[in-house]
Design a protein around this motif. Sequence first.
Motif, PDB file in Angstrom:
ATOM      1  N   VAL A 168       0.959  -1.340   0.107  1.00  0.00           N
ATOM      2  CA  VAL A 168       0.044  -0.033  -0.141  1.00  0.00           C
ATOM      3  C   VAL A 168       0.835   1.230   0.139  1.00  0.00           C
ATOM      4  O   VAL A 168       0.681   2.319  -0.876  1.00  0.00           O
ATOM      5  N   GLN A 169       1.951   1.396   0.941  1.00  0.00           N
ATOM      6  CA  GLN A 169       2.756   2.375   0.818  1.00  0.00           C
ATOM      7  C   GLN A 169       3.464   2.872  -0.537  1.00  0.00           C
ATOM      8  O   GLN A 169       3.547   3.787  -1.061  1.00  0.00           O
ATOM      9  N   PHE A 170       3.846   1.737  -1.130  1.00  0.00           N
ATOM     10  CA  PHE A 170       4.476   1.784  -2.515  1.00  0.00           C
ATOM     11  C   PHE A 170       3.360   2.270  -3.374  1.00  0.00           C
ATOM     12  O   PHE A 170       3.722   3.370  -4.172  1.00  0.00           O
ATOM     13  N   ILE A 171       2.191   1.562  -3.491  1.00  0.00           N
ATOM     14  CA  ILE A 171       1.259   2.092  -4.259  1.00  0.00           C
ATOM     15  C   ILE A 171       0.885   3.679  -4.062  1.00  0.00           C
ATOM     16  O   ILE A 171       0.519   4.572  -5.232  1.00  0.00           O
ATOM     17  N   GLU A 172       0.893   4.083  -2.906  1.00  0.00           N
ATOM     18  CA  GLU A 172       0.421   5.520  -2.776  1.00  0.00           C
ATOM     19  C   GLU A 172       1.575   6.314  -3.325  1.00  0.00           C
ATOM     20  O   GLU A 172       1.277   7.415  -3.902  1.00  0.00           O
ATOM     21  N   GLU A 173       2.923   5.907  -3.122  1.00  0.00           N
ATOM     22  CA  GLU A 173       3.730   6.864  -3.525  1.00  0.00           C
ATOM     23  C   GLU A 173       3.667   7.008  -5.241  1.00  0.00           C
ATOM     24  O   GLU A 173       3.823   7.897  -5.768  1.00  0.00           O
ATOM     25  N   GLN A 174       3.314   5.690  -5.755  1.00  0.00           N
ATOM     26  CA  GLN A 174       3.149   5.790  -7.114  1.00  0.00           C
ATOM     27  C   GLN A 174       1.778   6.568  -7.686  1.00  0.00           C
ATOM     28  O   GLN A 174       1.917   7.366  -8.616  1.00  0.00           O
ATOM     29  N   ILE A 175       1.125   6.731  -6.619  1.00  0.00           N
ATOM     30  CA  ILE A 175      -0.405   7.432  -6.954  1.00  0.00           C
ATOM     31  C   ILE A 175      -0.038   8.939  -7.070  1.00  0.00           C
ATOM     32  O   ILE A 175      -0.509   9.615  -7.782  1.00  0.00           O
ATOM     33  N   ARG A 176       0.949   9.158  -5.804  1.00  0.00           N
ATOM     34  CA  ARG A 176       1.280  10.766  -5.749  1.00  0.00           C
ATOM     35  C   ARG A 176       2.001  11.285  -7.164  1.00  0.00           C
ATOM     36  O   ARG A 176       1.704  12.352  -7.463  1.00  0.00           O
TER      37      ARG A 176
END
Length: 508
Positions: A168-176
Amino acid sequence: MADLLALLLTFLKAIAKYRWYALAVTWGIAIAGWLVVYRMPDDYQATARVYVDTQSILKPLLAGMTSVPNVEQQILFMRRTLISRPNVERVMRMVDLDVKAKTAQEHEQLLADLMTQIKVSGTERDDIYTISYGNPSPKLGKEVVQALLTIFVEGSFGGKKQESDKAVQFIEEQIRSYESKLAVGENALRDFKIKNLGMLPRQGSDYSAKMADLGDQLNQARLEYNEATQARNAIKRQIAGEEPAPVTASQEPQSVSPELDGRIQGVEKALDGLRMQYTEEHPDIVSNKRLLAQLEARKKEESKKRGRAFDPGANYSPMLQQMNVALSVEEARMASLKARVDEFSSRLARLREQSNTAPEVEAQLAQLNRDYQVNKDNYNKLVERREAARLSGDLTSATDLMSFRVIDPPSAPLTPAGPNRPRLMSAVLGAALLAGIATALLLSQIRPTFVTQAALRNTTGLPLLGSISMNWTALQQIKRRKRLYALGGAVLTLFTAYGGVMATTLLR
């Protein structure tokens, strides 16, 4: 067989010669071994059995929404990694064993002992696992097993939960990152549309389609303009009297020239007769056709002249007034259609002037839209994957997905599970006897003597003429008898001591 018996007799005589040495060694080893066995600490075996229920109704319900974790694989992994260095160090901290180690060497030794003594057994088919640990302290053994059970339960949930959090943390970085890309793309599209506002294609059409559509509209306008022109000209001809009006207020004479009508009828009869004999290409038929057309045209001309002469007040008739009104309407329609044709022509001309720049603008706009759409699709996918990852993490930590049922909770045992002192005492006695016999044999080889006549003859190769028997005196016989009693007493005492040790061990 005789040789074997002779060899066995030789060994027995050699042992008997050094029997006191053998007895001393046997006593020493036996006493030392019994003391060691007696002082061995008791081993209290603490165990716990747990059943892992991996059948959950959440699996089929959430199979299509998120990735359902493989619970069996998690349990198998946790079982194999339970006795790992990090887990064992955590157990030491939980039961305060780390405070007992004063140096790094003691800490490592204690850690190695724990990793060796902890046992985890069970089968994946039954989903029942047993955790066991032996220690001289029953309370400490229970605490260690309880700590291992806690780590086993928590580790089965925590590993995948941590992985889900990292995902989830990695995906949130990609989303930003994609949010910033979308903002840049939206600003670029806005600036490009403002800069090329008049050259942008309409929704669902490009430059070529827009140009073709405008050409079709121009052709349609021209067609309507031509139709209006023809209608206006027809009205003008009717007003001028060149064509008869469709509706008249008075009746004209039925025949303008009877002579002309007779000639026309004669030509038509002649033409009918010729057609029965010849084709349409025959010269007589062609000439009669031409003559008939001339006569009809002449009749039409005379009819017009006769009509004007017949109606001297036509200029003041209501029909003429209606024709003038219709003429005004058609002229107004022609003017509007002319304006439409001119507008479409100017638009088409402007599009043709933009024929070099408009396709490039469309291509740039398509590239900007494509890049923006790709980033937007990736952004939407990442948002969906983030929610799926969160749901997977929540599903992994759900107690309903994998439940633990402690069948046998850890408890402090009242009786030790080891060591098996009677067996060890017997093993010590057997080892002491073997060591004594081996000592006597070794001494007999170090200090060899001939105990039989055959051994002397075979070794020297000389003939043996005879032998002299030992003649024991009475004093020597008494001493010999005492030594035998002493030897028997020592052996009997050894076995008596063994019996006492066994009795003490059993009572303990």
